[in-house]
Design a protein around this motif. Sequence first.
Motif, PDB file in Angstrom:
ATOM      1  N   UNK A   1      43.231  30.453  65.553  1.00  0.00           N
ATOM      2  CA  UNK A   1      43.144  29.030  65.219  1.00  0.00           C
ATOM      3  C   UNK A   1      43.584  28.731  63.793  1.00  0.00           C
ATOM      4  N   UNK A   2      43.434  29.697  62.899  1.00  0.00           N
ATOM      5  CA  UNK A   2      43.806  29.489  61.500  1.00  0.00           C
ATOM      6  C   UNK A   2      44.034  30.831  60.844  1.00  0.00           C
ATOM      7  N   UNK A   3      44.768  30.807  59.726  1.00  0.00           N
ATOM      8  CA  UNK A   3      45.028  32.024  58.967  1.00  0.00           C
ATOM      9  C   UNK A   3      44.381  31.900  57.598  1.00  0.00           C
ATOM     10  N   UNK A   4      43.755  32.978  57.148  1.00  0.00           N
ATOM     11  CA  UNK A   4      43.192  33.025  55.802  1.00  0.00           C
ATOM     12  C   UNK A   4      44.237  33.644  54.887  1.00  0.00           C
ATOM     13  N   UNK A   5      44.773  32.856  53.975  1.00  0.00           N
ATOM     14  CA  UNK A   5      45.790  33.324  53.039  1.00  0.00           C
ATOM     15  C   UNK A   5      45.088  33.944  51.839  1.00  0.00           C
ATOM     16  N   UNK A   6      45.051  35.268  51.808  1.00  0.00           N
ATOM     17  CA  UNK A   6      44.322  35.970  50.753  1.00  0.00           C
ATOM     18  C   UNK A   6      45.263  36.351  49.624  1.00  0.00           C
ATOM     19  N   UNK A   7      45.111  35.678  48.496  1.00  0.00           N
ATOM     20  CA  UNK A   7      45.927  35.975  47.338  1.00  0.00           C
ATOM     21  C   UNK A   7      45.482  37.248  46.646  1.00  0.00           C
ATOM     22  N   UNK A   8      46.348  37.771  45.793  1.00  0.00           N
ATOM     23  CA  UNK A   8      46.076  39.024  45.103  1.00  0.00           C
ATOM     24  C   UNK A   8      44.902  38.898  44.141  1.00  0.00           C
ATOM     25  N   UNK A   9      44.504  37.665  43.803  1.00  0.00           N
ATOM     26  CA  UNK A   9      43.387  37.458  42.882  1.00  0.00           C
ATOM     27  C   UNK A   9      42.026  37.776  43.502  1.00  0.00           C
ATOM     28  N   UNK A  10      41.991  37.881  44.824  1.00  0.00           N
ATOM     29  CA  UNK A  10      40.719  37.980  45.543  1.00  0.00           C
ATOM     30  C   UNK A  10      39.966  39.265  45.225  1.00  0.00           C
ATOM     31  N   UNK A  11      38.650  39.158  45.172  1.00  0.00           N
ATOM     32  CA  UNK A  11      37.803  40.320  44.994  1.00  0.00           C
ATOM     33  C   UNK A  11      37.621  41.075  46.299  1.00  0.00           C
ATOM     34  N   UNK A  12      37.202  42.329  46.193  1.00  0.00           N
ATOM     35  CA  UNK A  12      37.002  43.143  47.380  1.00  0.00           C
ATOM     36  C   UNK A  12      38.318  43.595  47.984  1.00  0.00           C
ATOM     37  N   UNK A  13      38.250  44.011  49.248  1.00  0.00           N
ATOM     38  CA  UNK A  13      39.409  44.612  49.893  1.00  0.00           C
ATOM     39  C   UNK A  13      40.496  43.600  50.240  1.00  0.00           C
TER      40      UNK A  13
ATOM     41  N   UNK B   1      25.572  54.658  46.225  1.00  0.00           N
ATOM     42  CA  UNK B   1      24.129  54.407  46.370  1.00  0.00           C
ATOM     43  C   UNK B   1      23.344  55.093  45.248  1.00  0.00           C
ATOM     44  N   UNK B   2      23.724  56.310  44.927  1.00  0.00           N
ATOM     45  CA  UNK B   2      23.029  57.049  43.874  1.00  0.00           C
ATOM     46  C   UNK B   2      23.213  56.391  42.517  1.00  0.00           C
ATOM     47  N   UNK B   3      24.418  55.883  42.251  1.00  0.00           N
ATOM     48  CA  UNK B   3      24.663  55.200  40.979  1.00  0.00           C
ATOM     49  C   UNK B   3      23.804  53.951  40.868  1.00  0.00           C
ATOM     50  N   UNK B   4      23.715  53.199  41.960  1.00  0.00           N
ATOM     51  CA  UNK B   4      22.882  51.996  41.948  1.00  0.00           C
ATOM     52  C   UNK B   4      21.417  52.352  41.730  1.00  0.00           C
ATOM     53  N   UNK B   5      20.960  53.403  42.398  1.00  0.00           N
ATOM     54  CA  UNK B   5      19.565  53.829  42.247  1.00  0.00           C
ATOM     55  C   UNK B   5      19.279  54.272  40.818  1.00  0.00           C
ATOM     56  N   UNK B   6      20.288  54.882  40.177  1.00  0.00           N
ATOM     57  CA  UNK B   6      20.130  55.338  38.800  1.00  0.00           C
ATOM     58  C   UNK B   6      20.319  54.220  37.784  1.00  0.00           C
ATOM     59  N   UNK B   7      20.657  53.022  38.244  1.00  0.00           N
ATOM     60  CA  UNK B   7      20.887  51.899  37.342  1.00  0.00           C
ATOM     61  C   UNK B   7      22.164  52.031  36.546  1.00  0.00           C
ATOM     62  N   UNK B   8      23.189  52.665  37.152  1.00  0.00           N
ATOM     63  CA  UNK B   8      24.440  52.938  36.453  1.00  0.00           C
ATOM     64  C   UNK B   8      25.597  52.158  37.075  1.00  0.00           C
ATOM     65  N   UNK B   9      25.931  51.000  36.537  1.00  0.00           N
ATOM     66  CA  UNK B   9      27.038  50.217  37.101  1.00  0.00           C
ATOM     67  C   UNK B   9      28.398  50.890  36.919  1.00  0.00           C
ATOM     68  N   UNK B  10      28.478  51.897  36.046  1.00  0.00           N
ATOM     69  CA  UNK B  10      29.755  52.578  35.836  1.00  0.00           C
ATOM     70  C   UNK B  10      30.157  53.450  37.026  1.00  0.00           C
ATOM     71  N   UNK B  11      29.237  53.665  37.962  1.00  0.00           N
ATOM     72  CA  UNK B  11      29.553  54.439  39.143  1.00  0.00           C
ATOM     73  C   UNK B  11      29.519  53.630  40.419  1.00  0.00           C
ATOM     74  N   UNK B  12      29.353  52.318  40.288  1.00  0.00           N
ATOM     75  CA  UNK B  12      29.242  51.439  41.455  1.00  0.00           C
ATOM     76  C   UNK B  12      30.576  50.737  41.744  1.00  0.00           C
ATOM     77  N   UNK B  13      30.746  50.316  42.975  1.00  0.00           N
ATOM     78  CA  UNK B  13      31.900  49.492  43.337  1.00  0.00           C
ATOM     79  C   UNK B  13      31.543  48.041  43.047  1.00  0.00           C
ATOM     80  N   UNK B  14      32.000  47.546  41.921  1.00  0.00           N
ATOM     81  CA  UNK B  14      31.654  46.193  41.471  1.00  0.00           C
ATOM     82  C   UNK B  14      32.749  45.228  41.906  1.00  0.00           C
ATOM     83  N   UNK B  15      32.825  44.968  43.207  1.00  0.00           N
ATOM     84  CA  UNK B  15      33.887  44.094  43.722  1.00  0.00           C
ATOM     85  C   UNK B  15      33.790  42.710  43.100  1.00  0.00           C
ATOM     86  N   UNK B  16      34.920  42.175  42.690  1.00  0.00           N
ATOM     87  CA  UNK B  16      34.949  40.850  42.067  1.00  0.00           C
ATOM     88  C   UNK B  16      36.381  40.356  41.999  1.00  0.00           C
ATOM     89  N   UNK B  17      36.558  39.038  42.128  1.00  0.00           N
ATOM     90  CA  UNK B  17      37.858  38.416  41.977  1.00  0.00           C
ATOM     91  C   UNK B  17      38.182  38.164  40.522  1.00  0.00           C
TER      92      UNK B  17
END
Length: 361
Positions: free
Chosen positions: A167-179, A306-322
């Motif tokens: 019914x419709x297409x989602x036009x996902x630009x390169x700016x988008x966060x995540x996959x 999961x372990x990085x999040x449990x340890x409170x370490x954002x440097x090991x997490x997948x911080x998806x964002x646009x």
Amino acid sequence: MSSALTDLFPHPIVQAPMAGGPSGPQLAAAVSDTGGLGFLAAGYKTADGMYQEIKQLRGLTGRPFGVNVFVPQPEHPESGAVDLYIQQLSGEAAWYETELGDPDSGRDDGYDAKLAVLLDNPVPVVSFHFGVPTREVVDSLHRAGTFTLVTATTAEEALAVQQAGADAVIAQGVEAGGHQGTHRDLPENDGAGIGVLSLVAQIREAVNIPVVAAGGIMRGSQIAAVLAAGASAAQLGTAFLATPESGAHALHKQALTDPVFPRTELTRAFSGRPARGLVNRFMREHGPYAPVAYPEIHHLTSPLRRAAAKAGDPQGMALWAGQGHRMARELPAGQLVEVLAAELDAAAALLGRSASGGDVR
């Protein structure tokens, strides 16, 4: 967009389905109740887990909503590359005192079982990511009374979406966060994405089905811009990530506006498929070596994340964002929809005055 689909959500605001926890029933209900289109993310959930969330969402709102499903991925020939990446990540496993995941944990994300649930218990809207469902799948959902949307990142992909009967297409630009929702994950296409405004214009010229614009949209004025470019609605993910209803980890929410994470990049480091996230240590150290292997790498790194999040370490997490992450607002999701709608109205009025030759200061 067809009038029947538009009638489902008065405001042209779609909450992106963010897999991995952020897009749960509370967020979708808040968005739908305020006139947007809320979405559940079925990715990485079992068919029963998806069904339970649908039941919970229906208990929270009587408004229409959507469910997003991942299209199964073709086999990748880089098994040797996966083995090399396992060696690359051995130090991470030791650091976080965890085992690496099994890269062969499954390729189809329970696709057939989820479709069976969605046909037995139809929902208003179903969207697809990572490829195009068959015409038979789309037709069966239509017979169940479900509208279908499919992500595309090029005009050629949008043509395939139209040919499948969506019914419709989602036009996902390169700016988008995540996959990125590319239909074929080819390494030669890395970094070749198209910005959302250009993509909407190209897709509008290629197909005659409605377009939903996605990619870095954080303000009502940006919604007005994509509508002016030919979109019928805008899909926002990162804008809703920081809301209290979002199921994102607290460290993820904080990182959106933390000066420690000033920019985003596309990376294969966490999943083996291009995804945009905040640049952190894991991405810098492992991104250059990550192979084209989704979902194998996703399964492999899941315990590390999961372990990085449990340890409170954002440097090991997948911080998806646009790319608009620094503009995130910590508002309740319903209030955010209202603010976006008001900003859109103000921007549309300004555009109208400008087009008619009025005095725009």
